[in-house]
Design an enzyme around this catalytic site. Structure first.
Site, PDB file in Angstrom:
ATOM      1  N   LYS A  74      40.609  57.951  34.477  1.00 49.90           N
ATOM      2  CA  LYS A  74      40.239  58.907  33.435  1.00 49.90           C
ATOM      3  C   LYS A  74      39.932  58.125  32.162  1.00 49.90           C
ATOM      4  O   LYS A  74      40.653  57.178  31.824  1.00 49.90           O
ATOM      5  CB  LYS A  74      41.411  59.873  33.223  1.00 49.90           C
ATOM      6  CG  LYS A  74      41.138  61.032  32.270  1.00 49.90           C
ATOM      7  CD  LYS A  74      42.364  61.955  32.209  1.00 49.90           C
ATOM      8  CE  LYS A  74      42.140  63.181  31.329  1.00 49.90           C
ATOM      9  NZ  LYS A  74      43.320  64.082  31.326  1.00 49.90           N
ATOM     10  N   SER A 149      42.064  68.874  32.250  1.00 49.49           N
ATOM     11  CA  SER A 149      41.072  68.026  31.618  1.00 49.49           C
ATOM     12  C   SER A 149      40.630  66.827  32.454  1.00 49.49           C
ATOM     13  O   SER A 149      39.587  66.255  32.179  1.00 49.49           O
ATOM     14  CB  SER A 149      41.626  67.505  30.282  1.00 49.49           C
ATOM     15  OG  SER A 149      42.754  66.672  30.513  1.00 49.49           O
ATOM     16  N   SER A 173      46.798  69.120  33.399  1.00 48.37           N
ATOM     17  CA  SER A 173      45.492  68.458  33.501  1.00 48.37           C
ATOM     18  C   SER A 173      45.269  67.594  34.730  1.00 48.37           C
ATOM     19  O   SER A 173      44.160  67.129  34.969  1.00 48.37           O
ATOM     20  CB  SER A 173      45.224  67.625  32.251  1.00 48.37           C
ATOM     21  OG  SER A 173      44.851  68.478  31.188  1.00 48.37           O
TER      22      SER A 173
END
Ligand SMILES: [Mg+2]
Ligand SMILES: [Zn+2]
Lengths: 472, 475, 100
Positions: A74, A149, A173
């Site tokens: 990420k 996310s 997330s």
């Protein structure tokens, strides 16, 4: 798709890590334009890592538990010399001079970090629609969101680009996109995985965790990245998890809490999946205990004050002085303001303002202070539950993946997506989302297993039971 | 200094001191003064995204040492974030202790017998340094500024006194005594001119017996002289305002050293909303008793106790000697005096030589061993060196070290032999018959007259005591 | 305490956070933030006097490191990302007002 375990086994046996990398890069090349999963593919770094693994194996060394396994990161984890943006214009082009601890641990285990994945700007969102660099599409249905996310990292694994990826989970997330993309996602116990080099959203809630297709792969990845880190003061003084050894230990004799508040308000297909998961666990020898934990319904309100409060402070440093974007102005305060106004997207601004308000003179006690007390209540409620049962079962999300734009107009509608995942972040405990059947439009449904701090071995074994029931 | 009849000032001081640790408060960067800009900086003290603070154990120990020396209670404490935007602060928040400081409620007794309470002494991080370009080099009128983060994250302890100070002299005595304590604990080098100790003063005035008035805070007083001048100016200013029928606004004021006046920096209405909240990247600090005890056991005596110990070596300490003791303790020269005392030397001479000669070349201390010092004092005392010669020998020792006997020999400071001294005295008696007669009749003052002549005749090589002995023998 | 966030509150908060809002944004954020705060009303209604606040999930104490020097970054690395630098330092436009 080949599992990470399988790749590591054959690379340690002499298969080429570079070839494994090339297979991964080929899928990325084929699908990234459509899905917008990777913001940056670090071919140079990836080849260097893969070649190092091949050299180590050729020299007769064991190249590690993740030898030659391509991993996606990420883009809120710092990678030395490699662009790290948090999907924000304010950090566009920034190359950190250091690696996050998890990145160093991946490299030490022979993994091959291939690049940085898309996310909601600064990890604020549940659909990856809040990225400054465009949304990521759900590989299972490109008209729908992958969740967020960590939408990019979930999509990377779901699309077969990399067998493993890392996300961060502040209010769900990792688990929410894992559920929407039909893969396994883990929010480890707070303090189990170092946050050093993870760009902070809400420091007391953030935790890095794995995405994988199988429970076993998620276990290997968590074993590699977990364990005490002296660079993170909130890192627990515990060694890395040992999960593989107990992965097949089942749930016989375990007591499982079926929590009303962790299913309430879900779509019917989601409710059905949870009920079926309960049956499977019972079948495997667990005792089901129906329970209600009313405090969990307050989690959302507390979370949407605590997380923005911490974020408002964590994101103050993006002021145009030292790195990232600068919009020039006459004096430094105007420069700060112009930079932040141009550099942050609307959701980030919304949360910064919400958090600033919650902490400001006159409102602190009513908002932030009250939220911290609710947090105390929630932790106490979980403790009472865990005094009675070994772990809890519920839904990960109220629905399957939704279509783009359906929840962007009303922030509250989007926030409600995290209602089942948020309580675990507030308590710091562990939770895992496992794909379990399908719902509307044949899209995957995730069920969530929640346990007390450091209960990962129990949760992984239970997740493995559900996975096996699904024929995997 | 006197305020107008019936008025009293009320002063509390906030003293920031940099701690003498090897590294910064939350990272491993070297804590050192003066180096290439931005060369002692890492992801943590530059506030880079993703970086996290880890507390320096030594900084905690020095903070505890300060607390112990100030009779504070060491309490479980936490760190907060103080949020405000400023370019010298890389995270745009300062990590500081807020409602739960590591040291709470203590006191400091001053040499004049007064007691100033200590409200708290807490840990926090320092900011970077800005340089202003264009204009006069001051912040006002500059067209841009440059920032160096080498100082960012340097550990500070902020010591907050109660509003107990009533005169500029007392403020100075407090700051000086506190400085001595900081040096004695090893927490700080106490160098105000280098900014390692910085003072803010809260000043208000009232008619004697009235409740406290509204206070103004004067920022960044960087010398004891600024401190006393600023307090005095501010108290008189406030009295003027009130006597003219005005009221004092609570505000932060700036001290202009050149103009000798304070001016408004920020009014209360313009004050920041700091949005303090618990620093989530750090955990509670609650030093256990054993840790506190280790720090306590490692502490030497504080200045007041050291002054008393030195004074006790004198049978009837004179004011000048007490002043010398203060200098000796202030400069941590106690070891020299104690060594001289143990070697059997005269404490009064040792004190004078330490407070004058060593103090005059304090950086030369590294060259001067306590034993060389003791030896020099003994030589003077035994008449082997005159006072002038002893000072010269000490000067040489401070400059380049060595052995006092060898230095005296090299300098040609052979004392006059007893025979030679006797001859000189005999000659001078013959040459000054009137004075000799008066001395013989009991006018002791004339001894000094003869000493002066002897010194002149021997170019200072004679010892005054030896001359007196010779005169008395012939009386 | 019921949520009644005004336009002025939002403007004040934006200024504190160094964000500039257009008139339309001010309206929009006032409405959206009010909604979130209204949702927090459920929490506001609770009587939690006497309940201790929890800011950390787990109560670790005394996490410290040894006072041992570790290498710093090079000045070049420190300034590599600087939007503007001069003389080994970060350059910024003029500063109005002294540090608090
Ligand atoms: Mg302070
Ligand atoms: Zn540093």
């Amino acid at each position: 798709m080949t599992t990470a375990r399988e790749i590591a086994r054959r690379v340690n046996d002499g298969a080429s890590a570079v070839e494994e990398l090339e297979r991964s890069l080929a899928v990325i090349t084929e699908r990234n334009a459509e899905l917008n999963v990777f913001l940056h593919v670090d071919e140079e770094g990836a080849y260097a890592a893969a070649e190092a693994v091949d050299r180590a194996v050729a020299a007769g060394q064991n190249a590690g538990a993740l030898a030659g396994v391509p991993v996606a990161l990420k883009d809120n984890m710092c990678t030395r010399g490699v662009p790290t943006t948090c999907s924000s214009k304010i950090l566009e082009g920034w190359r950190p001079p250091y690696n996050a601890t998890v990145v160093d641990r991946l490299l030490a285990a022979g993994a091959v970090p291939v690049g940085k994945t898309n996310l909601d700007e600064f990890a604020m969102g549940s659909s990856t629609e809040n990225s400054a660099f465009g949304p990521t599409r759900n590989p299972l249905d490109p008209a729908r969101v992958p969740g967020g996310s960590s939408g990019g990292s979930a999509a990377a694994v779901a699309a077969g680009m990399t067998p493993l990826s890392l996300g961060s989970d502040t209010g769900g997330s990792i688990r929410q996109p894992a559920a929407l993309c039909g893969i396994v996602g883990v929010k480890p116990t707070y303090g189990s995985v170092s946050r050093y080099g993870l760009i902070a959203f809400a420091s007391s809630l953030d935790q890095i965790g794995p995405f994988a297709v199988t429970v076993e792969d998620a276990a290997v990845l968590l074993e590699v990245i977990s364990g005490h880190d002296p660079l993170d003061s909130t890192s627990l003084p515990e060694p890395a998890f040992s999960l593989l050894s107990s992965l097949e230990s089942g749930v016989a004799g375990k007591r499982v809490g079926l929590v009303r508040e962790l299913v309430a308000g879900s779509d019917e297909d989601v409710e059905r999946a949870v009920a079926r998961a309960a049956d499977v666990l019972k079948e495997a020898g667990a005792t089901l205990v129906e329970m209600s934990i009313p405090e969990l319904t307050l989690g959302l309100s507390a979370y949407y004050l605590i997380a923005p409060a911490e974020a408002s402070s964590n994101l103050a440093r993006y002021d145009g002085v030292r790195y990232g974007l600068r919009i020039d102005a006459d004096d430094v305060a105007s420069m700060n303001e112009a930079t932040r106004t141009a550099g942050f997207g609307p959701e980030v601004k919304r949360r910064i303002m919400l958090g600033t308000y919650a902490l400001s003179a006159g409102y602190f006690d009513a908002y932030y202070g009250q939220a911290l007390k609710v947090r105390t209540q929630m932790i106490a409620a979980f403790s009472r539950a865990y005094a009675d049962v070994d772990f809890l079962l519920g839904a990960t999300t109220p629905s399957v993946a939704f279509e783009f734009g359906t929840k962007t107009k009303d922030p509250m509608a989007m926030y409600l997506n995290d209602v089942f995942t948020i309580p675990t972040n507030l308590s710091g405990d562990a939770a895992i989302s496992v794909p379990f059947g399908t719902g509307e439009a044949n899209l995957p449904v995730g069920v969530q297993l929640l346990g007390p701090g450091r209960s990962e071995p129990t949760l992984f074994a239970a997740a493995r039971v559900l996975e096996k029931a699904e024929g995997r | 200094m006197a305020l107008p009849e019936g008025w009293e000032m009320v002063v509390g001081l906030e003293v920031h001191t940099e701690l003498k640790t090897a590294t910064k408060l939350f990272c491993g960067c070297e804590n050192a003064f003066g180096s290439e800009p931005n060369s002692r900086v890492c992801p943590v003290c530059l506030g880079l995204p993703g970086s996290l603070p880890v507390l320096n154990e030594r900084a905690v120990e020095l903070a505890m040492a300060i607390g112990i020396a100030l009779h504070c209670t060491i309490a479980p404490s936490t760190f907060h974030r103080k949020n405000y935007f400023y370019p010298d602060m890389p995270k745009d928040y300062q990590i500081s202790q807020y409602d739960l400081p590591i040291n709470a409620r203590g006191y400091l007794d001053l040499p004049d017998g007064s007691r100033v309470t200590i409200e708290r002494a807490h840990l926090e991080e320092d900011t970077g340094k800005t340089t202003h370009l264009g204009g006069s080099g001051r912040i006002h009128g500059a067209d841009r500024s440059l920032v160096d983060y080498n100082r960012s994250g340097v550990p500070l302890v902020e010591i907050v006194s109660g509003p107990d100070i009533r005169t500029p002299e007392q403020a100075r005595a407090y700051a000086a005594e506190l400085r001595g304590i900081l040096i004695a604990t090893g927490a700080s080098d106490g160098r105000m001119e280098e900014g390692s100790m910085r003072i803010d003063a809260n000043v208000s005035v009232r008619k004697s017996g009235d409740p406290f008035g509204t206070r103004c805070e004067i920022k960044n007083l960087n010398s004891l002289r600024s401190l006393t001048r600023a307090i005095e100016y501010e108290a008189l200013r406030q009295i003027d305002v009130i006597e003219d029928g005005g009221t004092i606004r609570q505000e932060t004021r700036h001290w202009d050293e050149v103009a000798g006046e304070t001016s408004t920096m920020r009014t209360k209405e313009e004050a920041e909303d700091y949005r303090y909240f618990l620093e989530p990247d750090l955990v509670e600090l609650a030093p256990e008793q054993a840790w506190q005890d280790r720090v306590r056991d490692g502490l030497g005596p504080m200045p007041a106790a050291r002054r008393a110990t030195l004074a006790a070596l004198l049978s009837d300490p004179q004011p000048a000697q007490l002043d010398a003791i203060e200098v000796v303790v202030d400069l941590s020269l106690d070891d020299y005096v104690h060594a001289a005392h143990e070697a059997g030397a005269d404490v009064a001479i040792a004190l004078a030589r330490a407070a004058n000669e060593i103090a005059a070349n304090i950086d030369g201390r590294a060259n001067l061993t306590p034993s060389a010092f003791s030896h020099t004092v003994l030589m003077e005392q035994r008449g082997e060196l005159s006072a002038t010669q002893a000072k010269t020998v000490l000067g040489d020792l401070l400059t380049s070290g060595g052995d006092p006997v060898a230095i005296a020999a090299a300098r040609g400071f052979e004392q006059l032999s007893a025979d030679s001294l006797a001859d000189t005295v005999a000659t001078l008696i013959v040459e000054n018959p009137d004075e000799w007669q008066r001395y013989r009749e009991g006018d002791d003052k004339l001894a000094q007259f003869f000493i002066g002549l002897v010194m002149k005749a021997t170019r200072g090589q004679a010892n005054g005591k030896a001359v007196i002995a010779e005169l008395q023998q012939r009386r | 305490m019921s949520a009644s966030l005004t336009r002025e509150d939002v403007a004040k908060v934006a200024a504190l956070a160094r964000l500039r809002l257009s008139d339309e944004e001010l309206d929009l954020y006032t409405e959206q933030l009010s909604k979130v705060l209204q949702h927090a009303d459920d929490m506001q209604q609770l009587d939690l006097t006497g309940v201790a606040p929890t800011a950390h999930p787990f109560g670790l104490i005394n996490v410290v490191r040894e006072d041992v020097v570790r290498p710093s970054l090079s000045q070049a690395d420190v300034l590599a990302a600087a939007p503007d630098a001069e003389d080994g330092r970060f350059a910024v436009p003029r500063i109005v007002g002294e540090a608090p």
